[in-house]
Design a protein around this motif. Structure first.
Motif, PDB file in Angstrom:
ATOM      1  N   SER A  30     -72.190 -27.781   4.525  1.00 12.16           N
ATOM      2  CA  SER A  30     -73.244 -28.189   5.450  1.00 12.16           C
ATOM      3  C   SER A  30     -74.533 -27.436   5.190  1.00 12.16           C
ATOM      4  O   SER A  30     -75.623 -27.980   5.313  1.00 12.16           O
ATOM      5  CB  SER A  30     -72.789 -27.964   6.892  1.00 12.16           C
ATOM      6  N   ALA A  31     -74.418 -26.165   4.819  1.00 10.69           N
ATOM      7  CA  ALA A  31     -75.625 -25.381   4.552  1.00 10.69           C
ATOM      8  C   ALA A  31     -76.336 -25.871   3.300  1.00 10.69           C
ATOM      9  O   ALA A  31     -77.535 -25.702   3.138  1.00 10.69           O
ATOM     10  CB  ALA A  31     -75.274 -23.905   4.382  1.00 10.69           C
ATOM     11  N   ASP A  32     -75.603 -26.527   2.418  1.00 11.64           N
ATOM     12  CA  ASP A  32     -76.163 -26.959   1.145  1.00 11.64           C
ATOM     13  C   ASP A  32     -76.542 -28.437   1.162  1.00 11.64           C
ATOM     14  O   ASP A  32     -77.079 -28.947   0.193  1.00 11.64           O
ATOM     15  CB  ASP A  32     -75.118 -26.720   0.042  1.00 11.64           C
ATOM     16  N   ALA A  33     -76.301 -29.139   2.262  1.00 10.63           N
ATOM     17  CA  ALA A  33     -76.419 -30.595   2.279  1.00 10.63           C
ATOM     18  C   ALA A  33     -77.837 -31.079   2.006  1.00 10.63           C
ATOM     19  O   ALA A  33     -78.030 -32.114   1.369  1.00 10.63           O
ATOM     20  CB  ALA A  33     -75.933 -31.131   3.630  1.00 10.63           C
ATOM     21  N   GLU A  34     -78.848 -30.337   2.480  1.00 12.01           N
ATOM     22  CA  GLU A  34     -80.214 -30.807   2.350  1.00 12.01           C
ATOM     23  C   GLU A  34     -80.888 -30.295   1.067  1.00 12.01           C
ATOM     24  O   GLU A  34     -82.073 -30.515   0.868  1.00 12.01           O
ATOM     25  CB  GLU A  34     -81.036 -30.357   3.565  1.00 12.01           C
ATOM     26  N   ASN A  35     -80.140 -29.628   0.203  1.00 11.38           N
ATOM     27  CA  ASN A  35     -80.724 -29.077  -1.021  1.00 11.38           C
ATOM     28  C   ASN A  35     -80.152 -29.804  -2.230  1.00 11.38           C
ATOM     29  O   ASN A  35     -78.935 -29.841  -2.419  1.00 11.38           O
ATOM     30  CB  ASN A  35     -80.408 -27.580  -1.137  1.00 11.38           C
ATOM     31  N   ARG A  71     -75.052 -24.318  -9.355  1.00  9.15           N
ATOM     32  CA  ARG A  71     -75.067 -24.743  -7.951  1.00  9.15           C
ATOM     33  C   ARG A  71     -74.235 -23.796  -7.087  1.00  9.15           C
ATOM     34  O   ARG A  71     -74.614 -23.460  -5.963  1.00  9.15           O
ATOM     35  CB  ARG A  71     -74.532 -26.174  -7.832  1.00  9.15           C
ATOM     36  N   PHE A  72     -73.098 -23.355  -7.617  1.00  9.81           N
ATOM     37  CA  PHE A  72     -72.247 -22.409  -6.886  1.00  9.81           C
ATOM     38  C   PHE A  72     -73.005 -21.111  -6.609  1.00  9.81           C
ATOM     39  O   PHE A  72     -73.018 -20.608  -5.477  1.00  9.81           O
ATOM     40  CB  PHE A  72     -70.991 -22.122  -7.700  1.00  9.81           C
ATOM     41  N   MET A  73     -73.646 -20.555  -7.644  1.00 13.89           N
ATOM     42  CA  MET A  73     -74.373 -19.297  -7.471  1.00 13.89           C
ATOM     43  C   MET A  73     -75.560 -19.463  -6.522  1.00 13.89           C
ATOM     44  O   MET A  73     -75.880 -18.561  -5.745  1.00 13.89           O
ATOM     45  CB  MET A  73     -74.841 -18.784  -8.831  1.00 13.89           C
ATOM     46  N   GLN A  74     -76.214 -20.605  -6.579  1.00 19.10           N
ATOM     47  CA  GLN A  74     -77.315 -20.866  -5.656  1.00 19.10           C
ATOM     48  C   GLN A  74     -76.820 -20.873  -4.216  1.00 19.10           C
ATOM     49  O   GLN A  74     -77.466 -20.325  -3.308  1.00 19.10           O
ATOM     50  CB  GLN A  74     -77.970 -22.202  -5.994  1.00 19.10           C
ATOM     51  N   THR A  75     -75.644 -21.455  -4.009  1.00 21.44           N
ATOM     52  CA  THR A  75     -75.102 -21.551  -2.655  1.00 21.44           C
ATOM     53  C   THR A  75     -74.650 -20.189  -2.124  1.00 21.44           C
ATOM     54  O   THR A  75     -74.993 -19.798  -1.020  1.00 21.44           O
ATOM     55  CB  THR A  75     -73.919 -22.538  -2.627  1.00 21.44           C
ATOM     56  N   VAL A  76     -73.873 -19.451  -2.930  1.00 24.68           N
ATOM     57  CA  VAL A  76     -73.355 -18.178  -2.435  1.00 24.68           C
ATOM     58  C   VAL A  76     -74.463 -17.141  -2.291  1.00 24.68           C
ATOM     59  O   VAL A  76     -74.397 -16.270  -1.417  1.00 24.68           O
ATOM     60  CB  VAL A  76     -72.233 -17.627  -3.338  1.00 24.68           C
ATOM     61  N   THR A  82     -75.993 -18.296   1.138  1.00 22.00           N
ATOM     62  CA  THR A  82     -75.149 -18.333   2.339  1.00 22.00           C
ATOM     63  C   THR A  82     -74.075 -17.254   2.350  1.00 22.00           C
ATOM     64  O   THR A  82     -73.529 -16.943   3.402  1.00 22.00           O
ATOM     65  CB  THR A  82     -74.450 -19.700   2.453  1.00 22.00           C
ATOM     66  N   GLY A  83     -73.739 -16.711   1.166  1.00 22.16           N
ATOM     67  CA  GLY A  83     -72.639 -15.757   1.089  1.00 22.16           C
ATOM     68  C   GLY A  83     -71.279 -16.426   1.080  1.00 22.16           C
ATOM     69  O   GLY A  83     -70.247 -15.753   1.085  1.00 22.16           O
ATOM     70  N   LEU A  84     -71.263 -17.775   1.054  1.00 17.77           N
ATOM     71  CA  LEU A  84     -70.005 -18.518   1.105  1.00 17.77           C
ATOM     72  C   LEU A  84     -69.866 -19.382  -0.134  1.00 17.77           C
ATOM     73  O   LEU A  84     -70.860 -19.845  -0.692  1.00 17.77           O
ATOM     74  CB  LEU A  84     -69.965 -19.424   2.350  1.00 17.77           C
ATOM     75  N   PRO A  85     -68.622 -19.623  -0.605  1.00 13.37           N
ATOM     76  CA  PRO A  85     -68.438 -20.546  -1.728  1.00 13.37           C
ATOM     77  C   PRO A  85     -68.829 -21.947  -1.318  1.00 13.37           C
ATOM     78  O   PRO A  85     -68.936 -22.279  -0.136  1.00 13.37           O
ATOM     79  CB  PRO A  85     -66.945 -20.432  -2.034  1.00 13.37           C
ATOM     80  N   LEU A  86     -69.017 -22.815  -2.287  1.00 15.32           N
ATOM     81  CA  LEU A  86     -69.532 -24.159  -2.052  1.00 15.32           C
ATOM     82  C   LEU A  86     -68.690 -24.946  -1.063  1.00 15.32           C
ATOM     83  O   LEU A  86     -69.215 -25.626  -0.188  1.00 15.32           O
ATOM     84  CB  LEU A  86     -69.600 -24.911  -3.394  1.00 15.32           C
TER      85      LEU A  86
END
Length: 316
Positions: free
Chosen positions: A306-311, A289-294, A297-301
């Motif tokens: 907010s960018a990850d809320a709908e996924n 999940r961390f790798m999917q987010t960064v 977005t380029g940002l840690p979880l």
């Protein structure tokens, strides 16, 4: 299974010591026992596992191929046992585990290096171990649970593996810095095909090498290189030929070499993060999940909540 229950952590420690000393005599001295008693215990361990771990001879004690695999698992089991004891006694700075990350096309891409730096900053108790295939393919290492997660091209994925896209990898030409083509800002495929091209040895899932062969075509002068990345670069520097490499190698800036983009094509392909679809490890799920987010977005979880809320979380 009843034979496995006869093994102890002490047995695994004996195997590791013997694997280091390669001598029954020195191992017996270190353990404070006799060679005869040690030999009997080793025989019981091998009988419990059903395989030969060491070959005894007058020149010493040699680890078999199966023995090397057992020693690899023994190290991890002992490390996890220490972590469990430390957790139970509330020891400070206890590790929560390790994520074993396999690399089909080492070294690490600069983007992945940055993402792992962010991981280490926010998950200091869960280190990342990096592994590259040596003989076995990365797919085999993943399916045999020798690595937890791996980075490679999606073309080699199987139905029992899950994956997410991470980044797009570029291929560049590498040549000796004193070659006349190094004076150019870029090179063309026709110029590469006129030179001897060193291509890494192909394994069943070596998408990088297969991509290179498809790129160069049958008219190229190809020599298969059976060493690793460092020896490949040394061969190029010594004038044995040109090679193709990824941008991670280029960004290391090894001396004596010139790296040039390929003019007449866009030589790139997508790389995925893959793991076993049936995996249920909570740490692995957190890392995926961390790798999917960064990667998105380029940002840690914690900074991209907010960018990850709908996924939804990827399967662990």
């Amino acid at each position: 299974m009843k034979h496995i229950h006869s093994l102890s952590i002490r047995d695994l420690q004996i195997l590791l010591i013997l694997g280091t000393t390669r001598s029954l005599g020195r191992t017996a001295i270190e353990l404070g026992t006799s060679v005869a008693a040690l030999s009997r215990r080793l025989t019981k361990i091998e009988n419990a596992l059903g395989i030969t771990l060491f070959e005894r001879s007058v020149s010493g004690t040699l680890v078999t191929h199966s023995g090397r695999q057992v020693l690899h698992h023994a190290r991890r089991i002992i490390a996890e046992a220490h972590n469990l004891l430390a957790f139970g006694t509330n020891t400070a700075n206890v590790h929560e585990g390790e994520i074993r990350l396999g690399l089909a096309c080492p070294p690490l891409h600069p983007k992945v290096e940055e993402w792992l730096r962010l991981w280490n900053e926010s998950h200091s108790r869960i280190p990342i171990g990096l592994y590259a295939p040596q003989g076995d393919s990365m797919i085999e290492l993943l399916l045999n649970r020798d690595v937890d997660v791996a980075i490679f091209h999606p073309d080699v994925l199987r139905t029992n593996l899950a994956s997410i896209p991470l980044y797009r990898e570029n291929i560049v030409a590498v040549l000796p810095e004193n070659h006349q083509l190094a004076e150019q800002q870029s090179v063309r495929l026709a110029e590469l095909r006129a030179e001897r091209m060193l291509v890494p040895f192909l394994s069943s899932d070596d998408r990088c090498a297969r991509f290179q062969l498809g790129l160069l075509g049958p008219q190229a002068h190809i020599t298969i290189h059976r060493g690793g990345t460092l020896t490949l670069l040394s061969q190029v520097r010594a004038g044995a030929g040109f090679a193709l490499c990824n941008t991670a190698i280029r960004d290391l800036r090894p001396p004596g070499l010139a790296f040039r983009n390929i003019d007449d094509i866009q030589a790139e392909f997508e790389m995925h993060l893959a793991w076993r679809a049936d995996a249920e490890d909570a740490l692995l799920g957190r890392f995926v999940r961390f790798m999917q987010t960064v990667s998105r977005t380029g940002l840690p979880l914690s900074s991209a909540r907010s960018a990850d809320a709908e996924n939804p979380d990827p399967p662990a």
